[in-house]
Design a protein around this motif. Sequence first.
Motif, PDB file in Angstrom:
ATOM      1  N   GLN A   1       2.793  -2.571  -4.468  1.00 14.93           N
ATOM      2  CA  GLN A   1       2.445  -3.827  -3.789  1.00 14.93           C
ATOM      3  C   GLN A   1       3.653  -4.437  -3.080  1.00 14.93           C
ATOM      4  OE1 GLN A   1       0.699  -5.761  -7.234  1.00 14.93           O
ATOM      5  NE2 GLN A   1      -1.385  -5.458  -6.444  1.00 14.93           N
ATOM      6  N   LEU A   2       4.817  -4.336  -3.700  1.00 13.68           N
ATOM      7  CA  LEU A   2       6.031  -4.820  -3.043  1.00 13.68           C
ATOM      8  C   LEU A   2       6.410  -3.918  -1.872  1.00 13.68           C
ATOM      9  CD1 LEU A   2       8.128  -5.818  -6.181  1.00 13.68           C
ATOM     10  CD2 LEU A   2       7.176  -7.376  -4.474  1.00 13.68           C
ATOM     11  N   ALA A   3       6.305  -2.593  -2.076  1.00 13.83           N
ATOM     12  CA  ALA A   3       6.623  -1.656  -1.005  1.00 13.83           C
ATOM     13  C   ALA A   3       5.658  -1.820   0.166  1.00 13.83           C
ATOM     14  CB  ALA A   3       6.568  -0.224  -1.530  1.00 13.83           C
ATOM     15  N   TRP A   4       4.402  -2.148  -0.127  1.00 14.29           N
ATOM     16  CA  TRP A   4       3.383  -2.403   0.907  1.00 14.29           C
ATOM     17  C   TRP A   4       3.870  -3.499   1.855  1.00 14.29           C
ATOM     18  CZ3 TRP A   4      -1.698  -0.334   1.319  1.00 14.29           C
ATOM     19  CH2 TRP A   4      -2.551  -1.000   2.195  1.00 14.29           C
ATOM     20  N   ARG A   5       4.380  -4.568   1.272  1.00 14.59           N
ATOM     21  CA  ARG A   5       4.843  -5.705   2.088  1.00 14.59           C
ATOM     22  C   ARG A   5       6.140  -5.375   2.819  1.00 14.59           C
ATOM     23  NH1 ARG A   5       3.789  -8.443  -3.009  1.00 14.59           N
ATOM     24  NH2 ARG A   5       1.684  -9.288  -3.006  1.00 14.59           N
ATOM     25  N   ARG A   6       7.087  -4.746   2.112  1.00 14.54           N
ATOM     26  CA  ARG A   6       8.370  -4.429   2.757  1.00 14.54           C
ATOM     27  C   ARG A   6       8.171  -3.465   3.927  1.00 14.54           C
ATOM     28  NH1 ARG A   6       9.335  -7.932  -0.332  1.00 14.54           N
ATOM     29  NH2 ARG A   6      11.106  -8.152  -1.748  1.00 14.54           N
ATOM     30  N   GLY A   7       7.323  -2.465   3.737  1.00 13.94           N
ATOM     31  CA  GLY A   7       7.071  -1.524   4.824  1.00 13.94           C
ATOM     32  C   GLY A   7       6.447  -2.201   6.026  1.00 13.94           C
ATOM     33  N   TRP A   8       5.524  -3.117   5.758  1.00  9.99           N
ATOM     34  CA  TRP A   8       4.889  -3.810   6.878  1.00  9.99           C
ATOM     35  C   TRP A   8       5.873  -4.721   7.606  1.00  9.99           C
ATOM     36  CZ3 TRP A   8       1.525  -3.629  10.389  1.00  9.99           C
ATOM     37  CH2 TRP A   8       1.188  -4.746  11.136  1.00  9.99           C
ATOM     38  N   GLU A   9       6.796  -5.344   6.874  1.00 13.91           N
ATOM     39  CA  GLU A   9       7.771  -6.231   7.521  1.00 13.91           C
ATOM     40  C   GLU A   9       8.583  -5.468   8.572  1.00 13.91           C
ATOM     41  OE1 GLU A   9      10.030  -7.757   4.302  1.00 13.91           O
ATOM     42  OE2 GLU A   9       8.449  -9.111   3.594  1.00 13.91           O
ATOM     43  N   ILE A  10       8.992  -4.228   8.240  1.00  8.98           N
ATOM     44  CA  ILE A  10       9.753  -3.426   9.205  1.00  8.98           C
ATOM     45  C   ILE A  10       8.852  -2.976  10.346  1.00  8.98           C
ATOM     46  CG2 ILE A  10      11.210  -1.401   9.506  1.00  8.98           C
ATOM     47  CD1 ILE A  10      12.368  -3.511   7.601  1.00  8.98           C
TER      48      ILE A  10
END
Length: 566
Positions: A496-505
Amino acid sequence: MTLGFSLTDDPWLLLPSTTGEPAQERPLRTALLDAHEFGDLAVEIPTQKPAVLRQVLLPVIVAALGRPADEREWMAWHAQGRWSPEQRRRLDAYLDAHREAFDLFDPVQPFGQIAGLSTAKGETKNASLIVATAATGNNVPLFASRTEGDPFALTPAQAAHWLVHTQCWDTAAIKTGAVGDPQAKAGKTTGNPTGPLGQMGVTLLAGRTLFETLLLNIPVGAPPTSNDRPQWERRDAADPRSAGTPQWQTRTPEGLLELWTWQSRRIRLFAEQTDQGPRVTRVLVAAGDRMPHTPETEPHTMWRLEPTGARAQAKDKRGTSPRRPLRLQPGKAAWRGLDALLAPERQARDAGEKTSGFATSKLLDQAGALMFELGENYPLRVELSGIAYGNQSAVIDDVMFDDLPLPLAALDTGSDLRAALLEVAEQAEQLATAVNHLSADLRRALGSEPIPWDKGQRPGELVLHALDPLVRRLLAGMRGLQDLERIEAGQLAWEQLAWRRGWEIADRLLQAVPVAAYAGRSTPQGEGKPDRIHRVPLAEASFLRRRAEILHRADAARRSPRGDGQ
């Protein structure tokens, strides 16, 4: 005036107290006998730590006490939490017996040096030559504040650290030809390889105290043979393997003690008395012993197993080892190499016909075998260090270091935790690749070519940078977990955290695209095939689909009635 500095009894090892007191310099005797009272060894640069451990601390212990015969005896040592009275007595007696060999400025047998080492013309060089971070010759840092010609003075403690560092990590190529070196020509010796640690990524294990760290870095096994002795016990000129003369050999070490204290250079420190005390201002570094290859007994490296195809077999017939030390890659976090870290020797990842395999270090393999005795919550840390050389390995381009918390259960090949951590590392790489593909598709939509994989910085590196603290937090949080439900919960939180971080980039890339890219471009695919269309919406949809496939737990949670809708 005769100068003297005893590594045994003069303070030079910077050690913090386990009670929280500030770090102080301690002599070798105190550091070893009271190792349970100290924390991690503090050094100027990370590559000094393996040099000090291998060239001094570990070989003194093994030479004085031997090493545990098996895991059961290793645990008996470890369970004490400190040296037993008998072990303390033997360590103390060994240091007394070899006191003169540990004098840095002894006129007959200076530690790690050759007394009277000289050139035909009596030349010496600035002491900065042995300091990896100083400007010297062609090895000049971009923003160095001093030049090779500036005076350079080292305290005895500093000189001791850089002396052993040079024996382990020195650059390759031409070295000064010393008197007595029969292979020196025109005042030079050519063909010198880097120091032995420069040819691998060093994998150290660290515990809660210096005592535990020392034990974690001693492999179990038979006691040293009579031929396997540390360099300070091989100083007799009549010894064919003497480390006390300018002559050197190409050969393999006899055992662990010789390997750890390998003298890859013949060195002499020149000290003078100053108002501040003794200072090393000049040095002489000449050729030393050479290893034809890293022996498989090396405990401080992971291994790459060569492919098993015909070409690899042909190499093996010529005497080349089927395994090579695994080097670190500049800029690559240690957790991205979990497949090698978690490939125990007992069940190493096999090499294929055309693909390489991995085997972890002997010490990590040993720690995995001791998992139940140490306890699943044991706070094991893995420290990886290495040097990236440039220009024919004659200069230092980069010093690499990473410190990774590693759950012991991950070293069990059948554990759910190990599978989970390997999946997390793979997911991070796949997410970075997905962002790189998004970048490539957006550039094609603009009529540009994708960023080459080996040039410039691709946005996937930003993803890995953003995920780095999340992976490290997960590794620390997973320590001691065996319950599959809790492991799955940890993986879901990570996704869930990686989902958000990936989308931010990814969103930054999409926001930077000009309106013209939405019209798209077509790329010919060859005769009889329809052109491929590149548009921003198609690129975005492809990324979102790929993200959902990679982070499948987060996607399932998002789609569930209780999902957060992100």
